[in-house]
Design a protein around this motif. Structure first.
Motif, PDB file in Angstrom:
ATOM      1  N   GLY A  68      38.783  81.925  21.833  1.00  0.00           N
ATOM      2  CA  GLY A  68      37.665  81.241  21.217  1.00  0.00           C
ATOM      3  C   GLY A  68      37.067  80.184  22.126  1.00  0.00           C
ATOM      4  O   GLY A  68      37.711  79.728  23.082  1.00  0.00           O
ATOM      5  N   TRP A  69      35.832  79.842  21.836  1.00  0.00           N
ATOM      6  CA  TRP A  69      35.163  78.702  22.472  1.00  0.00           C
ATOM      7  C   TRP A  69      34.785  77.704  21.380  1.00  0.00           C
ATOM      8  O   TRP A  69      34.223  78.092  20.347  1.00  0.00           O
ATOM      9  N   PHE A  70      35.079  76.456  21.655  1.00  0.00           N
ATOM     10  CA  PHE A  70      34.703  75.360  20.782  1.00  0.00           C
ATOM     11  C   PHE A  70      33.998  74.309  21.631  1.00  0.00           C
ATOM     12  O   PHE A  70      34.102  74.330  22.865  1.00  0.00           O
ATOM     13  N   ARG A  71      33.325  73.397  20.962  1.00  0.00           N
ATOM     14  CA  ARG A  71      32.676  72.317  21.710  1.00  0.00           C
ATOM     15  C   ARG A  71      32.792  71.012  20.923  1.00  0.00           C
ATOM     16  O   ARG A  71      32.951  71.017  19.708  1.00  0.00           O
ATOM     17  N   GLN A  72      32.711  69.924  21.676  1.00  0.00           N
ATOM     18  CA  GLN A  72      32.779  68.613  21.041  1.00  0.00           C
ATOM     19  C   GLN A  72      31.847  67.654  21.752  1.00  0.00           C
ATOM     20  O   GLN A  72      31.985  67.422  22.963  1.00  0.00           O
ATOM     21  N   ALA A 130      32.267  80.350  19.310  1.00  0.00           N
ATOM     22  CA  ALA A 130      32.393  81.809  19.287  1.00  0.00           C
ATOM     23  C   ALA A 130      33.857  82.191  19.475  1.00  0.00           C
ATOM     24  O   ALA A 130      34.646  81.416  20.016  1.00  0.00           O
ATOM     25  N   ALA A 131      34.195  83.387  19.041  1.00  0.00           N
ATOM     26  CA  ALA A 131      35.541  83.921  19.235  1.00  0.00           C
ATOM     27  C   ALA A 131      35.466  85.424  19.406  1.00  0.00           C
ATOM     28  O   ALA A 131      34.497  86.063  18.986  1.00  0.00           O
ATOM     29  N   ALA A 155      40.048  78.359  23.994  1.00  0.00           N
ATOM     30  CA  ALA A 155      41.268  78.298  23.199  1.00  0.00           C
ATOM     31  C   ALA A 155      41.821  79.697  22.969  1.00  0.00           C
ATOM     32  O   ALA A 155      41.064  80.679  22.965  1.00  0.00           O
ATOM     33  N   ALA A 156      43.130  79.757  22.768  1.00  0.00           N
ATOM     34  CA  ALA A 156      43.808  81.034  22.546  1.00  0.00           C
ATOM     35  C   ALA A 156      44.669  80.965  21.296  1.00  0.00           C
ATOM     36  O   ALA A 156      45.281  79.928  21.000  1.00  0.00           O
ATOM     37  N   ASP A 157      44.749  82.087  20.601  1.00  0.00           N
ATOM     38  CA  ASP A 157      45.501  82.142  19.352  1.00  0.00           C
ATOM     39  C   ASP A 157      46.169  83.507  19.247  1.00  0.00           C
ATOM     40  O   ASP A 157      45.523  84.530  19.484  1.00  0.00           O
ATOM     41  N   HIS A 214      39.541  75.391  14.349  1.00  0.00           N
ATOM     42  CA  HIS A 214      40.152  74.972  15.601  1.00  0.00           C
ATOM     43  C   HIS A 214      41.655  74.747  15.460  1.00  0.00           C
ATOM     44  O   HIS A 214      42.412  74.970  16.415  1.00  0.00           O
ATOM     45  N   HIS A 215      42.107  74.363  14.292  1.00  0.00           N
ATOM     46  CA  HIS A 215      43.539  74.093  14.151  1.00  0.00           C
ATOM     47  C   HIS A 215      44.370  75.371  14.091  1.00  0.00           C
ATOM     48  O   HIS A 215      45.596  75.310  14.107  1.00  0.00           O
ATOM     49  N   ASP A 216      43.724  76.531  14.061  1.00  0.00           N
ATOM     50  CA  ASP A 216      44.458  77.798  14.144  1.00  0.00           C
ATOM     51  C   ASP A 216      44.806  78.164  15.579  1.00  0.00           C
ATOM     52  O   ASP A 216      45.659  79.024  15.807  1.00  0.00           O
TER      53      ASP A 216
END
Length: 124
Positions: A35-39, A49-50, A97-99, A108-110
């Motif tokens: 996944g991609w996250f932003r802050q 996106a994921a 991020a990887a899950d 995001h907490h997953d």
């Protein structure tokens, strides 16, 4: 465990494009949803996106729909985020991020593993 390193961030004018890349090392890359996250400063981390393990299914957050494309290359242990028609409000630190899951979720907490982030700045 997997280690993630983002690259490709930078300064771009509104309307321009950037391609972010995330290099993964460690355990089998294809075992992970990515996944991609932003802050942005003063804001919560936001889903971008994921993509599923095989790359056959993608999931986009509202800011990304129609402008960003996530992809992966399991042979190279890479995931990418192509960002087009960038806007000043896209300015943020972008995280890979990887899950170890089956579904590329938007929470995001997953996600268990994170990169250090790459700064994207879009000027008006």
């Amino acid at each position: 465990q997997v280690q993630l390193v983002e690259s490709g961030g930078g300064l771009v004018q509104a309307g321009g494009s950037l391609r972010l890349a995330c290099a993964a090392s460690g355990r089998t890359f294809s075992s992970y949803v990515m996944g991609w996250f932003r802050q942005a400063p003063g804001k919560e981390r936001e889903f971008v996106a994921a993509i599923s393990r095989s790359g056959g299914f993608t999931n986009y957050g509202d800011p990304a729909k129609g402008r960003f494309t996530i992809s992966r290359d399991n042979a190279k242990n890479m995931v990418y985020l192509q960002m087009n028609r960038l806007k000043p409000e896209d300015t943020a630190v972008y995280y890979c991020a990887a899950d170890e899951a089956f579904y590329p979720g938007n929470r995001h907490h997953d996600y268990d593993y994170w990169g250090q982030g790459t700064q994207v700045t879009v000027s008006s």
